[in-house]
Write a protein that holds these residues in place. Structure first.
Motif, PDB file in Angstrom:
ATOM      1  N   SER A 152     -18.873  31.935   0.181  1.00 22.96           N
ATOM      2  CA  SER A 152     -19.033  32.465  -1.141  1.00 22.96           C
ATOM      3  C   SER A 152     -18.930  33.872  -1.569  1.00 22.96           C
ATOM      4  O   SER A 152     -18.216  34.147  -2.805  1.00 22.96           O
ATOM      5  N   LYS A 192     -23.598  20.994 -13.834  1.00 21.94           N
ATOM      6  CA  LYS A 192     -24.285  22.538 -14.309  1.00 21.94           C
ATOM      7  C   LYS A 192     -23.632  23.461 -14.771  1.00 21.94           C
ATOM      8  O   LYS A 192     -22.952  24.385 -14.077  1.00 21.94           O
ATOM      9  N   GLN A 237     -24.953  36.077  -9.668  1.00 22.19           N
ATOM     10  CA  GLN A 237     -25.577  34.752  -9.844  1.00 22.19           C
ATOM     11  C   GLN A 237     -24.589  33.608  -9.443  1.00 22.19           C
ATOM     12  O   GLN A 237     -24.580  32.777  -8.609  1.00 22.19           O
ATOM     13  N   GLU A 256     -22.135  33.874  -7.283  1.00 24.06           N
ATOM     14  CA  GLU A 256     -21.770  34.028  -5.843  1.00 24.06           C
ATOM     15  C   GLU A 256     -23.143  33.106  -5.336  1.00 24.06           C
ATOM     16  O   GLU A 256     -22.846  32.371  -4.340  1.00 24.06           O
ATOM     17  N   LEU A 257     -24.376  33.203  -5.706  1.00 16.44           N
ATOM     18  CA  LEU A 257     -25.466  32.585  -5.159  1.00 16.44           C
ATOM     19  C   LEU A 257     -25.336  31.112  -5.601  1.00 16.44           C
ATOM     20  O   LEU A 257     -25.659  30.150  -4.478  1.00 16.44           O
ATOM     21  N   LEU A 258     -24.984  30.754  -6.666  1.00 20.32           N
ATOM     22  CA  LEU A 258     -24.647  29.167  -6.960  1.00 20.32           C
ATOM     23  C   LEU A 258     -23.825  28.621  -5.987  1.00 20.32           C
ATOM     24  O   LEU A 258     -23.791  27.567  -5.371  1.00 20.32           O
ATOM     25  N   ARG A 281     -22.730  29.825  -2.972  1.00 24.03           N
ATOM     26  CA  ARG A 281     -23.258  29.639  -1.667  1.00 24.03           C
ATOM     27  C   ARG A 281     -24.238  28.497  -1.681  1.00 24.03           C
ATOM     28  O   ARG A 281     -23.845  27.753  -0.722  1.00 24.03           O
ATOM     29  N   ASP A 282     -24.876  28.164  -2.470  1.00 21.99           N
ATOM     30  CA  ASP A 282     -25.751  26.860  -2.343  1.00 21.99           C
ATOM     31  C   ASP A 282     -24.938  25.694  -2.606  1.00 21.99           C
ATOM     32  O   ASP A 282     -24.954  24.586  -1.761  1.00 21.99           O
ATOM     33  N   PHE A 283     -23.552  25.612  -3.479  1.00 20.46           N
ATOM     34  CA  PHE A 283     -22.655  24.520  -3.259  1.00 20.46           C
ATOM     35  C   PHE A 283     -22.209  24.409  -1.896  1.00 20.46           C
ATOM     36  O   PHE A 283     -22.064  23.144  -1.301  1.00 20.46           O
ATOM     37  N   ARG A 318     -23.276  25.270   0.942  1.00 18.11           N
ATOM     38  CA  ARG A 318     -24.342  24.660   1.978  1.00 18.11           C
ATOM     39  C   ARG A 318     -24.443  23.361   1.673  1.00 18.11           C
ATOM     40  O   ARG A 318     -24.677  22.463   2.710  1.00 18.11           O
ATOM     41  N   GLN A 319     -24.368  22.779   0.583  1.00 14.30           N
ATOM     42  CA  GLN A 319     -24.852  21.332   0.218  1.00 14.30           C
ATOM     43  C   GLN A 319     -23.523  20.509   0.385  1.00 14.30           C
ATOM     44  O   GLN A 319     -23.523  19.182   0.925  1.00 14.30           O
ATOM     45  N   HIS A 320     -22.194  21.184   0.448  1.00 12.09           N
ATOM     46  CA  HIS A 320     -21.071  20.442   0.553  1.00 12.09           C
ATOM     47  C   HIS A 320     -20.021  21.220   1.468  1.00 12.09           C
ATOM     48  O   HIS A 320     -19.251  21.754   0.915  1.00 12.09           O
TER      49      HIS A 320
END
Length: 134
Positions: free
Chosen positions: A42, A60, A68, A70-72, A74-76, A78-80
């Motif tokens: 990310s 979303k 912000q 970059e954080l979103l 990063r979460d994406f 992690r999930q995918h």
């Protein structure tokens, strides 16, 4: 910003056949953009973010600051986690505005990625990123 994004997205899909142009201003940027997507970085993708950008992560939607977004992302990642990333089309409306359409495959799902940016000092500045599940 939302109007510009909507018009740009509409133009891409309405006039996609004549937009198969070479990107003269930054010819190797698709390889530069691909590397962080392939590795799931990310921070690597965020290097190309404008200070603020419109983002759509599978429905979303919002306007986010660079941090912000970059954080979103990063979460994406992690999930995918990434398995495959391939730019399938690139083009430009002007010499200063370009887009990349790509396929992103994770361990769970497949996504279509639309990256839109401007040329600033021979470097892309992403103002819009859409990642939509196929």
């Amino acid at each position: 910003m939302k109007k510009l994004r909507a018009l740009f997205f509409l133009a891409i899909f309405t006039f996609s056949f004549p937009l198969q142009t070479q990107i003269i201003a930054f010819p190797n940027i698709s390889e530069d953009i691909s590397a962080p997507f392939i590795s799931g970085s990310s921070s690597g993708v965020a290097r190309y973010f404008d200070n603020g950008l419109g983002m759509n992560l599978n429905g979303k939607k919002g306007d986010y600051s660079k941090n912000q977004a970059e954080l979103l992302l990063r979460d994406f990642f992690r999930q995918h986690p990434p398995l495959h990333f391939e730019v399938i089309r690139k083009g430009g409306i002007t010499e200063h505005v370009t887009y990349f359409l790509a396929n992103y495959h994770s361990t769970k799902s497949k996504f279509r990625v639309l990256i839109q940016g401007t040329n600033q000092n021979q470097r892309i500045s992403i103002f819009s990123l859409d990642i939509i599940k196929q």
